[in-house]
Structure formats: C-alpha cells, structure tokens
Design an enzyme around this catalytic site. Sequence first.
Site, PDB file in Angstrom:
ATOM      1  N   CYS A 119      71.034  28.048  56.346  1.00 25.83           N
ATOM      2  CA  CYS A 119      70.906  26.718  56.938  1.00 25.83           C
ATOM      3  C   CYS A 119      70.965  26.791  58.458  1.00 25.83           C
ATOM      4  O   CYS A 119      71.314  27.805  59.047  1.00 25.83           O
ATOM      5  CB  CYS A 119      72.023  25.820  56.421  1.00 25.83           C
ATOM      6  N   GLY A 121      66.004  26.116  56.985  1.00 26.09           N
ATOM      7  CA  GLY A 121      66.233  25.301  55.802  1.00 26.09           C
ATOM      8  C   GLY A 121      65.287  24.132  55.752  1.00 26.09           C
ATOM      9  O   GLY A 121      65.162  23.409  56.739  1.00 26.09           O
ATOM     10  N   ASN A 154      76.614  26.565  57.901  1.00 26.64           N
ATOM     11  CA  ASN A 154      75.623  27.612  57.679  1.00 26.64           C
ATOM     12  C   ASN A 154      76.358  28.811  57.118  1.00 26.64           C
ATOM     13  O   ASN A 154      77.264  29.346  57.751  1.00 26.64           O
ATOM     14  CB  ASN A 154      74.924  27.978  58.995  1.00 26.64           C
ATOM     15  N   GLY A 155      75.962  29.239  55.911  1.00 27.18           N
ATOM     16  CA  GLY A 155      76.603  30.384  55.295  1.00 27.18           C
ATOM     17  C   GLY A 155      76.887  30.126  53.831  1.00 27.18           C
ATOM     18  O   GLY A 155      76.302  29.238  53.206  1.00 27.18           O
ATOM     19  N   TYR A 160      64.149  38.992  59.778  1.00 26.92           N
ATOM     20  CA  TYR A 160      63.352  37.872  59.304  1.00 26.92           C
ATOM     21  C   TYR A 160      63.905  36.494  59.652  1.00 26.92           C
ATOM     22  O   TYR A 160      63.165  35.621  60.093  1.00 26.92           O
ATOM     23  CB  TYR A 160      63.204  37.981  57.783  1.00 26.92           C
TER      24      TYR A 160
END
Length: 519
Positions: A26, A53, A127-128, A276
Amino acid sequence: MRPSKGGDGRLTAALDPQDQGPQDACGVFGVWAPGEDVAKLTYYGIYALQHRGQESAGIAVSNGRQILVYKDMGLVSQVFDESTLESLRGHVAIGHCRYSTTGAPTWHNAQPTFHPTAEGSIALAHNGNLINTAELADILAARNLDAELDLHLRMPGETTNDTAIVTQLLADHPGSTVEERAVELLPQVRGAFSFVWMTEQTLYAARDPQGIRPLVLGRLERGWVVASETAALDIVGASYIREIEPGEMVMVDEAGLRSRRFADAAPKHCLFEFVYLARPDTLMNDQRMHSVRVEIGRKLAKTYPVEADLVIPVPESGVPSAIGFAEASGIPYGTGLVKNSYVGRTFIQPSQTIRQLGIRLKLNPLRDVIEGKRLVVVDDSIVRGNTQRALIRMLREAGAKEIHVRIASPPVKWPCFYGIDFATRAELVANGLSPEEIGRSIDADSLGYISLEDLVEATNVPMDNLCRACFDGEYPIPLPDTEKLGKDLLEQRASLRTDADGLAVSTTGGGAVDALSRP
C-alpha cells in the site's frame, strides 16, 4: 474473483485470474500544514503512490475539532472529485491507497481506519503486513474492548484487517496520551509496518524496527509531509529531508517536529522494492531506483551474454534494466512491445473470448521491429510463468527469430508475509523447476536470472541490511509455524472471534463516527 493488478505484476487478474503475480504494497501519505489545502495535497500524494495499491483510496482530514474520513473502492481519481476535496477542510490529513494483503477487498477494509475515543478520534493508514495479528487481537479482547463495539460493528463483513486492530489499540489510552500509548504499543507489534496516523491536532508516523517498508520525511514551506516514497514529496513540492528511521516515531503539531525511538533499529529493507515496487524516480536508501535497475541490467549482460540483434523491455517495469543490458552488451535498445496505458485495474469481468486474448490487451508487438530479429527480452520477475509463456508465443507469432529472456531479480521461491501478495509457494514456478527447466517451460531460447549477490551489489546496501526472504527463504522476523499455518490463515485467523452467545464478531472493526462515505 477479486479484480486486482496481477499477471506477474502487469497483466490484470481480471483478464487472467490464474496468473496473479506480485501485488504492490500500500501507499501512505500524511501532511501537517496549517493554511494549506491539505486534502488536495494528500490527493496528489496518494495519486503519486497509486502504483502501490489500486483497490481503494481514502483521505482523513481534521479541522482541529473533528476528523472526517472519505474512502471508497477504486483508483484515487475515481474516488475523489473536486467537490469532495472541497468538503475536506483542515490543517492535518492522511491518505492511503490500498492493495489488500490482509482482509477482504471491501469498503469496510478501505483505509484510513477510524476510531473515536473519549478524548478525541484517531485515523490511521498502514503500509505493510503484521504477523502477530492474533496476539494483538488477544490484547484487544483482554482489555474488554469488544464490549465497546456498537451493534452495527457486530455484523459479518465488517473490518477484518490488522490495521483496524492497531487503530483500536492506539485509541485505548486511558490516563495517557496517544504518543505515550504508541510508545507502549509499537514494540508489541511485529511484522512490517509504516504507520501514518492522526488525531484532531497532531500527525504521527512510525516505521517498524526492521524498516522493511519505506517511509520518508519531507518539508513544506509551512508544514511537514510523510510518505511511502520520495516521488510523492516531489509531486506536492516538498523537499526531501530524510527517511524515517527503523524503530522511530515522529510527531508534528503546533510545537513543531519531534522524534522518539520506540525500538532499536535492525534494518532489513525489502529487496523487492528495488526490483519492482518503488517508482523508478523514487530515492530509497540514497539510491535512485532507476539507477539501481539500470545497474541490474548491466550485471545481467555481463553474467548472461548473448548474440542478439535487439534488446527490448517488457514495459514498464523492465525498461531501466533493459537500458542497462543494452549499454553493457552493445546490443541496440528498442521498443518491441507497445503497452496500452489504459489497461489497468478494472471491475468489468471479461467474457471467455476476451480472456483468451490474454496479454494482447496489455501489450502488442511491433512486428516491423522484431520480425526476423534475435531478441533479448528483459523483465523484472517471473512468478507463475504464464505471462512470459504467453508473451513469448506472441513474439514468435510476430516473427521473432530467437528470444532470450533476462530477469532483473533472482528466482522467486518463497511467499512474502510482510506486505507483498505473491502467489503461494506451491504456485511459484521457481519453487519446483530449475532456471533451465523454467526456460523450456516458457519456450525461451535461453533464460538468465540475476544472482542474489549481483542484485544486492547493485543496491549498494549491505546484504545483512536487506530482507531477501522471497528469494532465499530467510525471514528476518520470526514467523508462526508456516508449515502448518498457511499464508492466508496467518493473515485471517484473527479476523473473527465468537462472543459468549456464539455470535461471530469482528475484533478489528473501526468506528464510522464522523466519517463520510458514498452510499
């Protein structure tokens, strides 16, 4: 089927749901800036993080008296319009764009999460992915917070993600401040987290002791910004100051910026961010991602030389490494595949006829460029191999004489428990086949992966400071017994509990008070 970006991270899973590849983590953003239009700054910030996301987006804003949260399913540009942003007025805001690694992809699990308290309210974005969600849910239950859940939260389908548990635990701070509660709670949270949260007056941000997911600090003329990537700082005109350190929490309010350490740093930055996840224009660990990826391509050319006529990337993620391969090999770089920029995430389910077109909706070969040529095709990763197999077939049909595939990451053999939704281990093609066998499976004339050592060297980050688990199976944060506990169960087993009457209730449901939402 849940629609999401996929197909080794490129082809939409809506087109090929059986070939879902690495899903992005995210994106989080926060700003404290009195006098600025913080809602629009946040909109542009999460717009810059859209690649992280695409399932849902949300913004929370405080005017000093109350927090308003607006979130919905879809892309940032689909969720927000001018009138919505105009209604979100205040001096502090946080934003989130989500891909679900925990909890279902529903509106209830969109972020920021929200929870009211007797002293005020908290909104949080994450995020995670946490690995001790069940333990945190037990803490929640032990404090009898389940009794505080309103009846409308005791409904199936409500919030089921780890983020909401943390939000509720942060909101439970009788006799202490949110800051003190965070310092007490965060050492108990295990896994990957870059949290950005807010009260009516203050912006907070914290990063896990391993620093697995990124988080940076920026400066505005009249305020401060935190974001997942420096690209988000650039788009809002904030100057990059530094990374939030692993194990660090920062707070911003009218007294200024201050920092506290809640745990010792033990850096294990995600290596796949370099390959990426992060945007190529992002600065991470003092390295521009584009430069790192070009260097990866140079190393690939030296390790796996080949006689060929043209180097082409699989757009967009293969472009920098293809440039590096061409530079080091002396083989001309060219565009052999044209990407349809408007094929991305979609809620429209394709017919069987359209699904059979597969990758052609995303990429189309330039026959005049590749016909009769020996090609080097550079891509970021191979997950299941279905996308590469379809791509090579398409290139051969367009007249390619030879196809040599070069991959800018080592073989992906292990799932990620820290915020990237890879396929299960059984589905990862490299888990059961050697590179030579994979090459034959996808019908390549040759296949070369960069080695783990060369990839790490390209990042200029010490091997011991990187999380390499998806490549070598060495997980930096100890996991539950994953031989008995699958990844899905690890993420979901704390989602629901049963009360004394046998009613299934969510232990992670955040409140909806003072929240705006679309019907």
